[in-house]
Scaffold this motif. Sequence first.
Motif, PDB file in Angstrom:
ATOM      1  N   GLY A  99       8.735  45.479 -16.348  1.00 30.22           N
ATOM      2  CA  GLY A  99       7.832  45.165 -17.453  1.00 30.22           C
ATOM      3  C   GLY A  99       8.587  45.428 -18.733  1.00 30.22           C
ATOM      4  O   GLY A  99       9.515  44.724 -19.066  1.00 30.22           O
ATOM      5  N   GLY A 100       8.249  46.439 -19.447  1.00 29.43           N
ATOM      6  CA  GLY A 100       8.942  46.749 -20.684  1.00 29.43           C
ATOM      7  C   GLY A 100      10.381  47.151 -20.415  1.00 29.43           C
ATOM      8  O   GLY A 100      11.291  46.772 -21.124  1.00 29.43           O
TER       9      GLY A 100
ATOM     10  N   SER B  31       9.746  40.609 -23.682  1.00 30.06           N
ATOM     11  CA  SER B  31      10.525  41.791 -23.349  1.00 30.06           C
ATOM     12  C   SER B  31      11.916  41.402 -22.861  1.00 30.06           C
ATOM     13  O   SER B  31      12.913  41.830 -23.431  1.00 30.06           O
ATOM     14  N   ASN B  32      11.994  40.629 -21.797  1.00 25.63           N
ATOM     15  CA  ASN B  32      13.294  40.204 -21.296  1.00 25.63           C
ATOM     16  C   ASN B  32      13.166  38.920 -20.491  1.00 25.63           C
ATOM     17  O   ASN B  32      12.063  38.522 -20.104  1.00 25.63           O
ATOM     18  N   SER B  93       9.469  38.410 -18.877  1.00 26.42           N
ATOM     19  CA  SER B  93       8.633  39.607 -18.831  1.00 26.42           C
ATOM     20  C   SER B  93       8.074  39.894 -20.217  1.00 26.42           C
ATOM     21  O   SER B  93       8.793  39.735 -21.212  1.00 26.42           O
ATOM     22  N   ASP B  94       6.801  40.327 -20.268  1.00 29.73           N
ATOM     23  CA  ASP B  94       6.253  40.712 -21.559  1.00 29.73           C
ATOM     24  C   ASP B  94       6.212  42.231 -21.682  1.00 29.73           C
ATOM     25  O   ASP B  94       6.661  42.950 -20.793  1.00 29.73           O
ATOM     26  N   GLN B  95       5.689  42.698 -22.785  1.00 30.85           N
ATOM     27  CA  GLN B  95       5.716  44.140 -23.063  1.00 30.85           C
ATOM     28  C   GLN B  95       4.387  44.817 -22.815  1.00 30.85           C
ATOM     29  O   GLN B  95       4.211  45.982 -23.141  1.00 30.85           O
TER      30      GLN B  95
END
Lengths: 116, 113
Positions: A99-100, B31-32, B93-95
């Motif tokens: 995730g982060g 995010s990535n 991907s998100d945060q």
Amino acid sequence: ETGVTQTPRHLVMGMTNKKSLKCEQHLGHNAMYWYKQSAKKPLELMFVYNFKEQTENNSVPSRFSPECPNSSHLFLHLHTLQPEDSALYLCASSQALTGGAAYEQYFGPGTRLTVT
Amino acid sequence: KNQVEQSPQSLIILEGKNCTLQCNYTVSPFSNLRWYKQDTGRGPVSLTIMTFSENTKSNGRYTATLDADTKQSSLHITASQLSDSASYICVVSDQTGANNLFFGTGTRLTVIP
């Protein structure tokens, strides 16, 4: 090899059968995942376990039942499946939850499931 | 709605040629972004992972680029080999929390002799 093994590699089952898929990771990871991959569709996340505790259940029908006895093993118990459940079921593991943080997911080779 | 779109759906190239695969996304906050290679009958294997501050990353003959402003990424394969035949999947991907991965449907690349 990625360090994640899955058995069996192929499975054919009738709609009234009960079977289980097994996943084992030899990487010392703490998080494990089940994904479903159908033809021409994106991977669908089914279940997530972190330190043996289930953290995600993405509206998966109850005919799929996961089990995580320890951080290295993950099972997917199947019963009364439907033909549309035929797909490639992939197991993955990561050092921690993604995730982060950019933790890499390592995938197993998958189990090709056919429901007749 | 968070989405990841890849193009083309499939591609056939001659051995030794270069090719570029595209990935556009609407995932936010970003995010990535990862590129995976998936051989037939196998699980995906990671090629590259890029965060917001990175705009290019190489892994042998594979070079990924990222433009976070236009929300686009590309995967360039140089001097293709028969073993490059596979599906290439873009994952963003998100945060917002763990496991918020958004998968593209992949590009099926076939390299012919």
